[in-house]
Design an enzyme around this catalytic site. Structure first.
Site, PDB file in Angstrom:
ATOM      1  N   LEU A  32       0.823  -1.221   0.000  1.00 20.30           N
ATOM      2  CA  LEU A  32       0.000   0.000   0.000  1.00 20.30           C
ATOM      3  C   LEU A  32       0.856   1.269   0.000  1.00 20.30           C
ATOM      4  CD1 LEU A  32      -2.827  -0.961   2.529  1.00 20.30           C
ATOM      5  CD2 LEU A  32      -2.727  -1.324   0.047  1.00 20.30           C
ATOM      6  N   HIS A  36      -3.280   4.290  -2.625  1.00 19.52           N
ATOM      7  CA  HIS A  36      -4.262   3.367  -2.032  1.00 19.52           C
ATOM      8  C   HIS A  36      -4.948   4.028  -0.832  1.00 19.52           C
ATOM      9  CE1 HIS A  36      -1.359   0.145  -3.630  1.00 19.52           C
ATOM     10  NE2 HIS A  36      -2.495  -0.125  -4.248  1.00 19.52           N
ATOM     11  N   GLN A  60      -4.863 -12.779 -12.779  1.00 17.94           N
ATOM     12  CA  GLN A  60      -4.780 -11.596 -13.647  1.00 17.94           C
ATOM     13  C   GLN A  60      -3.355 -11.338 -14.136  1.00 17.94           C
ATOM     14  OE1 GLN A  60      -6.318  -9.034 -10.383  1.00 17.94           O
ATOM     15  NE2 GLN A  60      -4.793  -7.553 -11.039  1.00 17.94           N
ATOM     16  N   LYS A 148      -6.180   5.503 -12.006  1.00 18.63           N
ATOM     17  CA  LYS A 148      -4.909   4.977 -12.526  1.00 18.63           C
ATOM     18  C   LYS A 148      -5.172   3.770 -13.432  1.00 18.63           C
ATOM     19  CE  LYS A 148      -0.380   3.823 -11.882  1.00 18.63           C
ATOM     20  NZ  LYS A 148      -0.365   2.464 -11.322  1.00 18.63           N
ATOM     21  N   GLN A 152      -9.750  -0.735 -16.190  1.00 13.18           N
ATOM     22  CA  GLN A 152     -10.291  -1.659 -15.191  1.00 13.18           C
ATOM     23  C   GLN A 152     -11.617  -1.137 -14.636  1.00 13.18           C
ATOM     24  OE1 GLN A 152      -7.913  -3.577 -11.880  1.00 13.18           O
ATOM     25  NE2 GLN A 152      -8.613  -1.783 -10.786  1.00 13.18           N
ATOM     26  N   SER A 184       2.620   4.013  -7.586  1.00 11.88           N
ATOM     27  CA  SER A 184       2.355   2.623  -7.971  1.00 11.88           C
ATOM     28  C   SER A 184       3.191   1.703  -7.103  1.00 11.88           C
ATOM     29  CB  SER A 184       2.746   2.416  -9.444  1.00 11.88           C
ATOM     30  OG  SER A 184       2.870   1.033  -9.733  1.00 11.88           O
ATOM     31  N   ARG A 186       4.589  -0.741  -8.146  1.00 11.54           N
ATOM     32  CA  ARG A 186       5.715  -1.174  -8.983  1.00 11.54           C
ATOM     33  C   ARG A 186       6.849  -0.132  -9.028  1.00 11.54           C
ATOM     34  NH1 ARG A 186       1.281  -3.847 -12.034  1.00 11.54           N
ATOM     35  NH2 ARG A 186       1.757  -6.072 -12.059  1.00 11.54           N
TER      36      ARG A 186
HETATM   37  P1  AMP Z   1      -3.482  -2.228  -7.031  1.00  7.65           P
HETATM   38  O1  AMP Z   1      -3.040  -2.582  -5.651  1.00  7.65           O
HETATM   39  O2  AMP Z   1      -2.381  -1.739  -7.906  1.00  7.65           O
HETATM   40  O3  AMP Z   1      -4.327  -3.309  -7.653  1.00  7.65           O
HETATM   41  O4  AMP Z   1      -4.432  -0.976  -6.864  1.00  7.65           O
HETATM   42  C1  AMP Z   1      -5.566  -1.031  -6.031  1.00  7.65           C
HETATM   43  C2  AMP Z   1      -6.431   0.164  -6.308  1.00  7.65           C
HETATM   44  O5  AMP Z   1      -5.699   1.355  -6.051  1.00  7.65           O
HETATM   45  C3  AMP Z   1      -6.880   0.233  -7.785  1.00  7.65           C
HETATM   46  O6  AMP Z   1      -8.224   0.657  -7.839  1.00  7.65           O
HETATM   47  C4  AMP Z   1      -5.944   1.268  -8.363  1.00  7.65           C
HETATM   48  O7  AMP Z   1      -6.482   1.952  -9.479  1.00  7.65           O
HETATM   49  C5  AMP Z   1      -5.763   2.197  -7.180  1.00  7.65           C
HETATM   50  N1  AMP Z   1      -4.527   2.961  -7.307  1.00  7.65           N
HETATM   51  C6  AMP Z   1      -3.293   2.473  -7.571  1.00  7.65           C
HETATM   52  N2  AMP Z   1      -2.397   3.491  -7.678  1.00  7.65           N
HETATM   53  C7  AMP Z   1      -3.104   4.636  -7.485  1.00  7.65           C
HETATM   54  C8  AMP Z   1      -2.759   6.023  -7.488  1.00  7.65           C
HETATM   55  N3  AMP Z   1      -1.513   6.439  -7.714  1.00  7.65           N
HETATM   56  N4  AMP Z   1      -3.735   6.920  -7.247  1.00  7.65           N
HETATM   57  C9  AMP Z   1      -5.011   6.516  -7.022  1.00  7.65           C
HETATM   58  N5  AMP Z   1      -5.401   5.223  -7.012  1.00  7.65           N
HETATM   59  C10 AMP Z   1      -4.457   4.298  -7.239  1.00  7.65           C
END
Ligand code: AMP
Length: 284
Positions: A32, A36, A60, A148, A152, A184, A186
């Site tokens: 996180l 998040h 996925q 982001k 999706q 991110s 990543r």
């Molecule tokens: P993930 O853990 O990458 O699957 O992301 C979980 C949720 O957080 C998804 O709905 C993403 O679109 C959102 N998310 C990821 N990075 C960001 C960001 N920089 N700003 C806003 N939401 C994000």
């Protein structure tokens, strides 16, 4: 804060809530970051109880993607959730979510034909599978996703329409580092040099958006963005301008559209996008 690794445990938590409590779900793959947590804070304004799911969903990921090395930081994630007043975290294992090989796969047409759907075949089938399960397990009133992952969000919206999930959806804007790089999980793969170059992705997106506001022809604008990123050493996965609803590529940008980029910085694939609201074409 309840931490539930089992489906039965999170269902049990849900059943014990006082009637009428509104539940918001924030699905994540963990590791996180502040992006998040912005979703979590937004969720808290929309509901009485916030549930965060943390699950690196294997279905996925493609065969050559980063499932094995995807960052897993559960202890820190739980601490951050607790600090943000989260009521419950659902953090199942892959065996809990998929006790036996599945016999049903989703197939998404049109909405997954371009952008990440094109370059990550099967990715959104897996996303829909897991979000479908999360909605059925937790039965939230509302679920919050990030812009982001714009594609999706649109696919999940379509899933809710077609499969009658009574879940309201909210999309939260992208949180960025001070230099513009979209946050991110990543980003932690980037070495110092890559991290320094990475903000160029957003800078190029902004220039692309500016160009399209002056001239809606996407072909030249995309070619210029592509050249700039290649000169800066990025390998391009895609640069595209699509209709915000249908996600189909546009030759002429008009109305609500999305400029989206996916590039490799070294071996790390990063995505970003900007929403555009341009004048609709003149109908004579
Ligand atoms: P993930 O853990 O990458 O699957 O992301 C979980 C949720 O957080 C998804 O709905 C993403 O679109 C959102 N998310 C990821 N990075 C960001 C960001 N920089 N700003 C806003 N939401 C994000």
């Amino acid at each position: 804060m309840v931490v539930a690794p089992a489906i039965a445990a999170i269902r049990n938590w849900k059943q014990q809530l006082k009637p009428g409590r509104r539940v918001a779900l924030v699905p994540t793959m963990g590791a996180l970051h502040d992006g998040h947590l912005a979703l979590v804070r937004h969720a808290a304004t929309l509901a009485d109880e916030v549930v965060v799911s943390i699950f690196v969903n294997p279905t996925q990921f493609g065969p050559n993607e980063d499932l094995d090395k995807y960052p897993r930081t559960l202890e820190m994630d739980l601490k951050r959730c607790e600090e943000h007043g989260v009521s419950a975290v659902f953090a199942p294992s892959a065996a809990e979510m998929y006790p036996a090989p599945g016999k049903i796969r989703f197939h998404i047409s049109e909405l997954a034909d371009h952008l990440c759907g094109k370059t990550r075949p099967g990715h959104f089938d897996g996303v829909i599978q897991v979000v479908n399960k999360l909605f059925n397990i937790i039965e939230p009133d509302i679920a919050i996703f990030g812009q982001k992952d714009y594609q999706q969000f649109q696919i999940i919206r379509q899933m809710c329409r077609e499969f009658d999930h009574g879940v309201q959806l909210a999309m939260h804007p992208i949180l960025r580092e001070t230099d513009g790089l979209a946050m991110s999980s990543r980003n932690r793969y980037l070495n110092a040099g890559e991290r320094e170059r990475a903000p160029e992705i957003f800078a190029v997106l902004q220039r692309l958006a500016q160009r399209l506001s002056e001239n809606p022809n996407t072909v030249d604008a995309i070619a210029e963005a592509s050249q700039t990123l290649q000169n800066a050493g990025f390998k391009i996965d895609y640069i595209s301008v699509v209709d915000a609803e249908t996600l189909q590529p546009l030759q002429t940008a008009s109305g609500n559209c999305v400029a989206a980029i996916a590039v490799y910085v070294g071996s790390t694939r990063l995505i970003d996008n900007i929403l555009l609201s341009l004048p609709a074409p003149n109908i004579v």
